[in-house]
Design a protein around this motif. Sequence first.
Motif, PDB file in Angstrom:
ATOM      1  N   ASN A 387       0.863  -1.183   0.000  1.00  0.00           N
ATOM      2  CA  ASN A 387       0.000   0.000   0.000  1.00  0.00           C
ATOM      3  C   ASN A 387       0.900   1.234   0.000  1.00  0.00           C
ATOM      4  N   PRO A 388       0.918   1.996  -1.087  1.00  0.00           N
ATOM      5  CA  PRO A 388       1.832   3.152  -1.177  1.00  0.00           C
ATOM      6  C   PRO A 388       1.613   4.180  -0.075  1.00  0.00           C
ATOM      7  N   GLU A 389       0.359   4.378   0.279  1.00  0.00           N
ATOM      8  CA  GLU A 389       0.082   5.408   1.285  1.00  0.00           C
ATOM      9  C   GLU A 389       0.613   5.004   2.645  1.00  0.00           C
ATOM     10  N   ILE A 390       0.351   3.731   3.013  1.00  0.00           N
ATOM     11  CA  ILE A 390       0.851   3.237   4.307  1.00  0.00           C
ATOM     12  C   ILE A 390       2.368   3.196   4.301  1.00  0.00           C
ATOM     13  N   ARG A 391       2.933   2.722   3.189  1.00  0.00           N
ATOM     14  CA  ARG A 391       4.392   2.627   3.103  1.00  0.00           C
ATOM     15  C   ARG A 391       5.045   3.987   3.261  1.00  0.00           C
ATOM     16  N   ARG A 392       4.472   4.994   2.599  1.00  0.00           N
ATOM     17  CA  ARG A 392       5.067   6.342   2.689  1.00  0.00           C
ATOM     18  C   ARG A 392       4.950   6.892   4.126  1.00  0.00           C
ATOM     19  N   LYS A 393       3.795   6.601   4.743  1.00  0.00           N
ATOM     20  CA  LYS A 393       3.580   7.086   6.114  1.00  0.00           C
ATOM     21  C   LYS A 393       4.579   6.442   7.072  1.00  0.00           C
ATOM     22  N   PHE A 394       4.722   5.108   6.935  1.00  0.00           N
ATOM     23  CA  PHE A 394       5.649   4.394   7.828  1.00  0.00           C
ATOM     24  C   PHE A 394       7.093   4.848   7.589  1.00  0.00           C
ATOM     25  N   LEU A 395       7.471   5.011   6.343  1.00  0.00           N
ATOM     26  CA  LEU A 395       8.849   5.417   6.034  1.00  0.00           C
ATOM     27  C   LEU A 395       9.147   6.832   6.535  1.00  0.00           C
ATOM     28  N   THR A 396       8.147   7.708   6.421  1.00  0.00           N
ATOM     29  CA  THR A 396       8.353   9.084   6.921  1.00  0.00           C
ATOM     30  C   THR A 396       8.572   9.084   8.427  1.00  0.00           C
ATOM     31  N   ILE A 397       7.715   8.274   9.121  1.00  0.00           N
ATOM     32  CA  ILE A 397       7.881   8.190  10.587  1.00  0.00           C
ATOM     33  C   ILE A 397       9.249   7.616  10.929  1.00  0.00           C
TER      34      ILE A 397
END
Length: 584
Positions: A387-397
């Motif tokens: 999931n690109p949105e979840i992946r981006r959120k997790f990576l940003t955190i």
Amino acid sequence: MPDFKNRVLSFFLVGIMLVFILLALIVGGLVHYTVKEKRLQSYQSELQLVSLAAVNKDTGLLEKQLGRAEKDLGGKLLYLSPKGKVLAQSKSEKEAVPDQPLNGLDEYKGSSLVSTKDMDRLVYTLPVKNQTSGSLEGYVQLVIPEKTANSTERSIWLAMSLGFLISLVIILFVSIRVLNRIVKPVEEATSTAKELARGNFKARTYEYKGDVGELNFSLNVLARNLEKMTKSYESQQDRLKTLIENMGSGLILIDSDGYITIVNRAFKEIFKEYTDSWTGHLFHEVFPYKEIKEIVEDTFIMETNIRKQVVLPIHIERKNFDVYSAPVLNSLGKLRGIVLVFHDITELKKLEQMRKDFVANVSHELKTPVTSLKGFAETLLDGADGNPEIRRKFLTIMWNESDRLQHLIQDLLDLSKVEQGFSLNLQKVSLSTIVEEVIVMLETKAQEKEITIKYSAEGNTMIEGDSPRLKQVFINLINNSLNYTPKGGRITIRLKESSEKVTFSVSDTGIGIQKEEVSRIFERFYRVDKARSRNSGGTGLGLAIVKHLVEAHRGRIHVKSKPGEGSTFTLVFKKNLMIEFTNY
């Protein structure tokens, strides 16, 4: 001192009397001989004049000469025939002359005056001879009382005696004055010296003029010097006593025989009732700690400085002491005693332990975010990356947390390093160059927050310092100003040179600091606005690092701030560091 004066005066007078007696004997003999000779010459001259009148057979002239001679000489004059018959005599009735004044005129064969004595009279006879034939024509005699004949000599003796007496009185008067002038300063000097010997250094003596006053002048100089030295000694003793009594560490002084001579106030406060009666007692008999006794014994034996950390039980506590023992040596290197200094390092030990605990606690706290990072990474690896949105959120955190942890770890390492000690690489550096580099580094961040940076430098900003460390200081200070200054604010940076120092200041229009918080901002992990600091990536260690680095450069840091108006941090650096940096 009166006895001394009397002895000197008596000795002086005896000497004068002896001189006078000797002088009187010499002069008396000389006067007696001279007067007698003069008298005989006078008699002979007068009798010769009478004899001339007798030779000329001039009766009138003879009588006139006899009368004049009698008046001049004060005695009876006679003109006798060769057989001794009185042919003519002076008319005075002062002295009765027998019909046959003298017998045995045959003895007067010469032509000089002959003196004889008849009872209390003196008789002077002069032969009268014919100048042509040389035959004896008679005698001229002077009959004079011995008292009258010696009257001139008595007058001379009387005048001499009176003169000697007057001279003696004058000399005595002058001697007493001179002795007073000489002895009185000595008496006063002696009295003053006795007072000085008793410890009265305020005693002074009158300073007389001339050579006699040199002793008194020198004694007064000595008294003033002694008083000055005494005051200086007392002042030094007071300062030393004040220093010993008020020093923060316990001190005890032991003499060469092992007796305790000084125990200061701090020592008594540390050991309390143990020290009340220690002074004057042997150290090893009253001191209850074996470790300290061993230090004292080693100092006495080796005569060298000994330093040792010991733990001593004081009542119900156990205290840490840094004990310093040093021998006290005189100018010849002989041991006079030892001095023991007890530095109470209990608090330092506690602080050291707290620091160790702090590092351990921080390291422990780091496990939680690291575990979180690890969990997010495992989640992504398990399929959440689809999931690109979840992946981006997790990576940003994960990026933000790892970046914050990296800063935290780096700041902890820097802080630990400066606290444990490090060496500065001192060299000539330009603060303006370093500040300009820092401004370039942080310019992007300032543009993002629309903050205006105004920079100015005055004079030569060269100092002796460690360039990387100074750069770290300026980065932390300017970055803090950027973090705590709202969007659209302004930061002013100034560098200014003075005679012996260079001043750096950074002012902002940020949130400011409360007055009661100013003293705490250099503590580790202390944040004025914790939420803002965390959001901006702050670790709470920046100012603590700045403080240590500035102090390492022997600089000073000042803070002025008002809530809502901003803050100003000012650093003052010396141009030339004369202290050799070995460890800081």
